[in-house]
Design an enzyme around this catalytic site. Structure first.
Site, PDB file in Angstrom:
ATOM      1  N   GLU A 100       0.850  -1.200   0.000  1.00 17.68           N
ATOM      2  CA  GLU A 100       0.000   0.000   0.000  1.00 17.68           C
ATOM      3  C   GLU A 100       0.878   1.241   0.000  1.00 17.68           C
ATOM      4  O   GLU A 100       1.923   1.257   0.656  1.00 17.68           O
ATOM      5  CB  GLU A 100      -0.884  -0.041   1.257  1.00 17.68           C
ATOM      6  CG  GLU A 100      -1.915   1.054   1.342  1.00 17.68           C
ATOM      7  CD  GLU A 100      -2.817   0.915   2.587  1.00 17.68           C
ATOM      8  OE1 GLU A 100      -3.227  -0.205   2.931  1.00 17.68           O
ATOM      9  OE2 GLU A 100      -3.067   1.956   3.210  1.00 17.68           O
ATOM     10  N   ASP A 102       0.223   5.383   0.552  1.00 21.27           N
ATOM     11  CA  ASP A 102      -0.870   6.254   1.008  1.00 21.27           C
ATOM     12  C   ASP A 102      -0.586   7.744   0.970  1.00 21.27           C
ATOM     13  O   ASP A 102       0.489   8.184   1.377  1.00 21.27           O
ATOM     14  CB  ASP A 102      -1.153   6.002   2.508  1.00 21.27           C
ATOM     15  CG  ASP A 102      -1.634   4.620   2.799  1.00 21.27           C
ATOM     16  OD1 ASP A 102      -2.291   4.038   1.931  1.00 21.27           O
ATOM     17  OD2 ASP A 102      -1.344   4.124   3.915  1.00 21.27           O
ATOM     18  N   GLU A 104      -3.085  10.494   2.907  1.00 17.91           N
ATOM     19  CA  GLU A 104      -4.329  10.714   3.651  1.00 17.91           C
ATOM     20  C   GLU A 104      -4.347  12.161   4.108  1.00 17.91           C
ATOM     21  O   GLU A 104      -3.313  12.691   4.513  1.00 17.91           O
ATOM     22  CB  GLU A 104      -4.418   9.788   4.877  1.00 17.91           C
ATOM     23  CG  GLU A 104      -4.561   8.330   4.507  1.00 17.91           C
ATOM     24  CD  GLU A 104      -4.802   7.425   5.718  1.00 17.91           C
ATOM     25  OE1 GLU A 104      -4.887   7.933   6.858  1.00 17.91           O
ATOM     26  OE2 GLU A 104      -4.880   6.219   5.507  1.00 17.91           O
TER      27      GLU A 104
END
Ligand SMILES: *[C@@H]1O[C@H](CO)[C@@H](O)[C@H](O)[C@H]1NC(C)=O
Ligand SMILES: *[C@@H]1O[C@H](CO)[C@@H](O)[C@H](O)[C@H]1NC(C)=O
Ligand SMILES: *[C@@H]1O[C@H](CO)[C@@H](O)[C@H](O)[C@H]1NC(C)=O
Length: 290
Positions: A100, A102, A104
């Site tokens: 993953e 990311d 955010e």
């Protein structure tokens, strides 16, 4: 006659819709995986809104899977009091030992800064958080958030300024995401148990709906077509321009930009969290950052 006319209009607008579906990014390349009623796509599929209200958040993901690429999205974050909301933009594989990458965006009270949270997981292990304040107001206009992922490194870019690099250090035993295909995802949700000032500031629902706006998704990436893609997508061909040697490390100018961001806007770096790691940092923390 009236009925015929209505039918004709319906037919024509269906044709227009079909055309726009073929051209469109969000229609053609993504689907809603959550909170369908809290979403909107318009402008021939070029624009997307994800909405959070007291009933639900919402999310999309790409239909296809990719291994390496330059995955670009322009995002305009929730305006005003966005405390307690989290907007995400990330790549992820599926399965237990997932990879993953990311971005955010943790909301905040009006006038207080958003937090840009980044992380990377390889084979199920993350714990590599770095956080930044934006050097601009991310709610007043769209900005270009790009994840550049190739066999040598992952670079998180904002408006073409690199804010973080995660290098492939497999040679010293650090797992790197290069075996599993990922899809791109985006969502908005209620995270007021942890997001804003550590969970102290809750969502004020009187400000709902909270709307994150997206446009110009670009999936310039190597499409996954089974295990053969591991070799095909890792090779440096003109089709895989994001993998060419000029993208194996930052230029000196980019290193300078990244240093500027990290010196002035970095809020948290796991590699500097002595309390958490008790001085015994993950091995990549001892390597050059770019
Ligand atoms: C949710 O929001 C709507 C519209 O603002 C409001 O009418 C409704 O009472 C709210 N429901 C709850 C459970 O808070
Ligand atoms: C967005 O940023 C990426 C990474 O720097 C860059 O390749 C791309 O051209 C940018 N897009 C636009 C529309 O400027
Ligand atoms: C919100 O603003 C406060 C006060 O400026 C700051 O400490 C915090 O890091 C900001 N961001 C979040 C997500 O809490």
């Amino acid at each position: 006659m009236g009925n015929l006319k209505a039918l004709f209009i319906a037919l024509v607008s269906n044709i227009a819709l079909a055309n726009s579906v073929a051209r469109a990014n969000f229609y053609a390349d993504t689907f809603f995986n959550w909170g369908y009623q809290n979403t909107a796509i318009w402008g021939d599929g070029d624009n997307l809104a994800l909405i959070l209200n007291n009933v639900s958040g919402s999310g999309i993901q790409t239909r296809k899977q990719y291994l390496f690429g330059s995955i670009e999205m322009q995002i305009k974050l929730v305006e005003g009091n966005s405390a307690g909301t989290v907007t995400t933009y990330y790549l992820s594989s599926t399965g237990e030992k997932h990879d993953e990458i990311d971005f955010e965006f943790l909301g905040n009270l009006s006038g207080k800064p958003y937090m840009i949270h980044t992380n990377v997981y390889a084979q199920g292990v993350g714990n590599r958080e770095q956080q930044f304040y934006p050097w601009f107001d991310p709610t007043s206009d769209f900005h270009n958030y790009t994840i550049h992922w190739n066999p040598s490194q992952i670079v998180w870019f904002i408006d073409s300024i690199p804010i973080r690099v995660f290098k492939n250090h497999e040679n010293i035993g650090i797992p790197y995401p290069n075996q599993q295909a990922m899809q791109a995802y985006s969502s908005i949700w209620n995270a007021d148990n942890w997001a804003t000032q550590g969970g102290l500031v809750k969502i004020d629902w009187s400000n709902a709906p909270f709307i994150a706006r997206y446009r110009k998704l670009k999936l310039r990436a190597c499409e996954w077509k089974g295990q053969n893609s591991i070799y095909k997508c890792a090779s440096s061909t003109p089709n895989n321009w994001w993998t060419s040697s000029e993208y194996s490390q930052l230029s000196y100018a980019q290193m300078g930009q990244m240093e500027w961001v990290r010196n002035n806007y970095m809020v948290y770096d796991y590699c500097k969290d002595t309390k958490r790691f008790n001085g015994d940092f993950p091995p990549e923390c001892y390597q050059q950052p770019n």
